[in-house]
Design a protein around this motif. Sequence first.
Motif, PDB file in Angstrom:
ATOM      1  N   GLU A   1      36.137  41.917  32.056  1.00  0.00           N
ATOM      2  CA  GLU A   1      34.801  42.189  32.593  1.00  0.00           C
ATOM      3  C   GLU A   1      33.979  40.918  32.442  1.00  0.00           C
ATOM      4  N   ILE A   2      33.480  40.416  33.554  1.00  0.00           N
ATOM      5  CA  ILE A   2      32.679  39.192  33.536  1.00  0.00           C
ATOM      6  C   ILE A   2      31.320  39.489  34.159  1.00  0.00           C
ATOM      7  N   GLU A   3      30.301  38.857  33.595  1.00  0.00           N
ATOM      8  CA  GLU A   3      28.942  39.135  34.026  1.00  0.00           C
ATOM      9  C   GLU A   3      28.128  37.848  34.013  1.00  0.00           C
ATOM     10  N   SER A   4      27.318  37.689  35.047  1.00  0.00           N
ATOM     11  CA  SER A   4      26.416  36.547  35.132  1.00  0.00           C
ATOM     12  C   SER A   4      25.162  37.002  35.866  1.00  0.00           C
ATOM     13  N   PRO A   5      24.153  36.151  35.944  1.00  0.00           N
ATOM     14  CA  PRO A   5      22.975  36.530  36.718  1.00  0.00           C
ATOM     15  C   PRO A   5      23.305  36.787  38.193  1.00  0.00           C
ATOM     16  N   ASP A   6      24.428  36.233  38.664  1.00  0.00           N
ATOM     17  CA  ASP A   6      24.823  36.408  40.068  1.00  0.00           C
ATOM     18  C   ASP A   6      25.617  37.678  40.323  1.00  0.00           C
ATOM     19  N   GLY A   7      26.078  38.355  39.283  1.00  0.00           N
ATOM     20  CA  GLY A   7      26.849  39.566  39.525  1.00  0.00           C
ATOM     21  C   GLY A   7      27.698  39.990  38.346  1.00  0.00           C
ATOM     22  N   HIS A   8      28.503  40.999  38.618  1.00  0.00           N
ATOM     23  CA  HIS A   8      29.321  41.638  37.597  1.00  0.00           C
ATOM     24  C   HIS A   8      30.643  42.025  38.246  1.00  0.00           C
ATOM     25  N   ALA A   9      31.741  41.844  37.536  1.00  0.00           N
ATOM     26  CA  ALA A   9      33.051  42.219  38.071  1.00  0.00           C
ATOM     27  C   ALA A   9      33.949  42.686  36.937  1.00  0.00           C
ATOM     28  N   VAL A  10      34.826  43.618  37.261  1.00  0.00           N
ATOM     29  CA  VAL A  10      35.880  44.039  36.356  1.00  0.00           C
ATOM     30  C   VAL A  10      37.194  43.784  37.075  1.00  0.00           C
ATOM     31  N   LEU A  11      38.020  42.947  36.471  1.00  0.00           N
ATOM     32  CA  LEU A  11      39.307  42.595  37.055  1.00  0.00           C
ATOM     33  C   LEU A  11      40.408  43.137  36.169  1.00  0.00           C
ATOM     34  N   GLU A  12      41.498  43.562  36.776  1.00  0.00           N
ATOM     35  CA  GLU A  12      42.657  44.041  36.030  1.00  0.00           C
ATOM     36  C   GLU A  12      43.816  43.088  36.281  1.00  0.00           C
ATOM     37  N   MET A  13      44.429  42.630  35.193  1.00  0.00           N
ATOM     38  CA  MET A  13      45.575  41.755  35.297  1.00  0.00           C
ATOM     39  C   MET A  13      46.753  42.354  34.570  1.00  0.00           C
ATOM     40  N   ASP A  14      47.931  42.087  35.058  1.00  0.00           N
ATOM     41  CA  ASP A  14      49.138  42.560  34.401  1.00  0.00           C
ATOM     42  C   ASP A  14      49.135  42.057  32.965  1.00  0.00           C
ATOM     43  N   LEU A  15      49.186  42.972  32.028  1.00  0.00           N
ATOM     44  CA  LEU A  15      49.092  42.624  30.605  1.00  0.00           C
ATOM     45  C   LEU A  15      50.198  41.656  30.199  1.00  0.00           C
ATOM     46  N   ALA A  16      51.414  41.912  30.648  1.00  0.00           N
ATOM     47  CA  ALA A  16      52.544  41.043  30.270  1.00  0.00           C
ATOM     48  C   ALA A  16      52.362  39.624  30.804  1.00  0.00           C
ATOM     49  N   ALA A  17      51.788  39.479  31.997  1.00  0.00           N
ATOM     50  CA  ALA A  17      51.573  38.142  32.564  1.00  0.00           C
ATOM     51  C   ALA A  17      50.563  37.360  31.726  1.00  0.00           C
TER      52      ALA A  17
ATOM     53  N   SER B   1      39.788  44.039  27.426  1.00  0.00           N
ATOM     54  CA  SER B   1      40.286  45.269  26.828  1.00  0.00           C
ATOM     55  C   SER B   1      41.653  45.615  27.415  1.00  0.00           C
ATOM     56  N   PRO B   2      42.627  45.921  26.560  1.00  0.00           N
ATOM     57  CA  PRO B   2      43.915  46.405  27.084  1.00  0.00           C
ATOM     58  C   PRO B   2      43.727  47.853  27.533  1.00  0.00           C
ATOM     59  N   GLU B   3      44.249  48.174  28.711  1.00  0.00           N
ATOM     60  CA  GLU B   3      44.092  49.520  29.258  1.00  0.00           C
ATOM     61  C   GLU B   3      45.348  49.909  30.031  1.00  0.00           C
ATOM     62  N   ILE B   4      45.378  51.171  30.417  1.00  0.00           N
ATOM     63  CA  ILE B   4      46.432  51.668  31.307  1.00  0.00           C
ATOM     64  C   ILE B   4      45.752  52.002  32.631  1.00  0.00           C
ATOM     65  N   SER B   5      46.266  51.446  33.717  1.00  0.00           N
ATOM     66  CA  SER B   5      45.717  51.695  35.050  1.00  0.00           C
ATOM     67  C   SER B   5      46.858  52.067  35.979  1.00  0.00           C
ATOM     68  N   ASP B   6      46.760  53.217  36.574  1.00  0.00           N
ATOM     69  CA  ASP B   6      47.833  53.721  37.452  1.00  0.00           C
ATOM     70  C   ASP B   6      49.185  53.692  36.749  1.00  0.00           C
ATOM     71  N   GLY B   7      49.169  54.016  35.457  1.00  0.00           N
ATOM     72  CA  GLY B   7      50.406  54.104  34.691  1.00  0.00           C
ATOM     73  C   GLY B   7      50.983  52.787  34.220  1.00  0.00           C
ATOM     74  N   ARG B   8      50.280  51.691  34.428  1.00  0.00           N
ATOM     75  CA  ARG B   8      50.811  50.392  33.990  1.00  0.00           C
ATOM     76  C   ARG B   8      49.824  49.710  33.044  1.00  0.00           C
ATOM     77  N   PRO B   9      50.336  48.955  32.070  1.00  0.00           N
ATOM     78  CA  PRO B   9      49.442  48.260  31.140  1.00  0.00           C
ATOM     79  C   PRO B   9      48.762  47.067  31.812  1.00  0.00           C
ATOM     80  N   VAL B  10      47.452  46.998  31.672  1.00  0.00           N
ATOM     81  CA  VAL B  10      46.674  45.910  32.254  1.00  0.00           C
ATOM     82  C   VAL B  10      45.716  45.362  31.206  1.00  0.00           C
ATOM     83  N   LEU B  11      45.239  44.164  31.459  1.00  0.00           N
ATOM     84  CA  LEU B  11      44.141  43.605  30.702  1.00  0.00           C
ATOM     85  C   LEU B  11      42.920  43.698  31.603  1.00  0.00           C
ATOM     86  N   ALA B  12      41.926  44.460  31.190  1.00  0.00           N
ATOM     87  CA  ALA B  12      40.674  44.542  31.938  1.00  0.00           C
ATOM     88  C   ALA B  12      39.786  43.398  31.477  1.00  0.00           C
TER      89      ALA B  12
END
Length: 134
Positions: free
Chosen positions: A85-101, A72-83
């Motif tokens: 979200e990955i999920e497996s039986p071992d866990g769950h994580a939400v990572l934010e990456m620079d949208l432009a990158a 999902s494209p989002e705004i985080s701390d005023g900057r555009p990021v790509l969120a």
Amino acid sequence: MTSNTEHSEQIISLYGGSTPVRSRWSYRANEPFTVVAAFQTDSDRWVEWIFGRDLLAEGLTRPAGEGDVRLSPEISDGRPVLALEIESPDGHAVLEMDLAAVQGFLAATTEIVPMGAESDHFDIDGLIDEITNV
């Protein structure tokens, strides 16, 4: 037609908005429908997630994905990021990456194989041989 052309890129991700996570994004012309995102764990081990390049393209402009990978494209701390979200039986994580990158990575993949031309680069006979010769 197959090709071994590959593009890899390092993108720093943020977990929970605070902890940097190294990621390595790869695309190979001989696997034209997928991208690989690998994330470095605390123990210097890399965990890979493979998902559709079309899912990545869609996720850059609107929420996408229903399974283990959601984007999902989002705004985080005023900057555009790509969120991511990955999920497996071992866990769950939400990572934010620079949208432009991530957009730059996707653009590099389309220089290797244009969107919509994936089937021209996919070796279906090779896949059938691999499946039947197990």
